[in-house]
Design a protein around this motif. Structure first.
Motif, short mmCIF file in Angstrom:
data_model
loop_
_atom_site.label_atom_id
_atom_site.label_comp_id
_atom_site.label_asym_id
_atom_site.label_seq_id
_atom_site.Cartn_x
_atom_site.Cartn_y
_atom_site.Cartn_z
N LYS A 141 6.40 7.82 11.48
CA LYS A 141 7.74 7.24 11.49
C LYS A 141 7.71 5.85 10.85
N PHE A 142 6.66 5.09 11.12
CA PHE A 142 6.47 3.77 10.52
C PHE A 142 6.40 3.88 8.99
N VAL A 143 5.62 4.84 8.51
CA VAL A 143 5.49 5.05 7.06
C VAL A 143 6.83 5.51 6.48
N LEU A 144 7.53 6.37 7.18
CA LEU A 144 8.84 6.84 6.73
C LEU A 144 9.82 5.67 6.61
N GLU A 145 9.82 4.77 7.57
CA GLU A 145 10.69 3.60 7.52
C GLU A 145 10.37 2.73 6.32
N ILE A 146 9.09 2.61 5.99
CA ILE A 146 8.69 1.84 4.80
C ILE A 146 9.27 2.49 3.56
N LEU A 147 9.13 3.81 3.46
CA LEU A 147 9.63 4.52 2.28
C LEU A 147 11.14 4.43 2.18
N GLN A 148 11.84 4.50 3.30
CA GLN A 148 13.29 4.45 3.29
C GLN A 148 13.83 3.05 3.01
N SER A 149 13.01 2.03 3.24
CA SER A 149 13.47 0.65 3.03
C SER A 149 13.43 0.24 1.57
N GLY A 150 12.82 1.06 0.72
CA GLY A 150 12.74 0.73 -0.70
C GLY A 150 14.09 0.78 -1.37
N LYS A 151 14.18 0.16 -2.53
CA LYS A 151 15.45 0.07 -3.25
C LYS A 151 15.88 1.38 -3.87
N GLU A 152 14.91 2.13 -4.39
CA GLU A 152 15.26 3.38 -5.06
C GLU A 152 15.36 4.54 -4.07
N LYS A 153 16.22 5.47 -4.38
CA LYS A 153 16.42 6.67 -3.56
C LYS A 153 15.23 7.61 -3.74
N LYS A 154 14.73 8.14 -2.64
CA LYS A 154 13.58 9.04 -2.69
C LYS A 154 14.00 10.42 -2.23
N ILE B 172 0.81 -1.22 0.00
CA ILE B 172 0.00 0.00 0.00
C ILE B 172 0.85 1.27 0.00
N VAL B 173 1.78 1.39 0.94
CA VAL B 173 2.59 2.61 1.01
C VAL B 173 3.43 2.79 -0.25
N PRO B 174 4.14 1.75 -0.72
CA PRO B 174 4.91 1.96 -1.96
C PRO B 174 4.04 2.36 -3.15
N ALA B 175 2.85 1.77 -3.27
CA ALA B 175 1.97 2.11 -4.39
C ALA B 175 1.43 3.53 -4.29
N LEU B 176 1.00 3.93 -3.10
CA LEU B 176 0.48 5.29 -2.93
C LEU B 176 1.58 6.33 -3.14
N PHE B 177 2.79 6.04 -2.66
CA PHE B 177 3.89 6.98 -2.86
C PHE B 177 4.23 7.11 -4.34
N ASP B 178 4.21 6.01 -5.06
CA ASP B 178 4.47 6.05 -6.50
C ASP B 178 3.42 6.90 -7.22
N LEU B 179 2.16 6.72 -6.87
CA LEU B 179 1.10 7.56 -7.44
C LEU B 179 1.33 9.02 -7.08
#
Length: 89
Positions: free
Chosen positions: A60-73, A26-33
């Motif tokens: 902070k939980f959502v931030l950790e999800i975003l930071q754990s992704g492979k691509e740099k944000k 959910i978080v990766p998909a919403l952030f991509d959108l």
């Protein structure tokens, strides 16, 4: 996306917002959108869960999800995305 649809106030409610589906999909998909400007301008995310955590802890939980992704944000994109997020127990 049609301009009329971009101006409709939209609230995306997520039940079980501290779970595995939130982390993996959910978080990766919403952030991509979000970064591709495919969400309405008046868009908010409300996470519901049984966990007794504060809104800041949830962000902070959502931030950790975003930071754990492979691509740099970009930090500015991440911070503005986090402003869309709220939490309720």
């Amino acid at each position: 996306m049609d301009l009329k649809l971009k101006n409709i106030p939209t609230v995306f409610i997520i039940f079980g917002a501290t779970g595995d589906l939130m982390r993996k999909k959910i978080v990766p998909a919403l952030f991509d959108l979000y970064i591709h400007n495919n969400l309405p301008k008046l868009f908010r995310i409300i996470g519901f869960s049984r966990r007794d955590i504060t809104e800041d802890e949830f962000k902070k939980f959502v931030l950790e999800i975003l930071q754990s992704g492979k691509e740099k944000k970009r930090k500015d994109q991440v911070n503005s995305f986090l402003n869309l997020v709220t939490y309720q127990q």
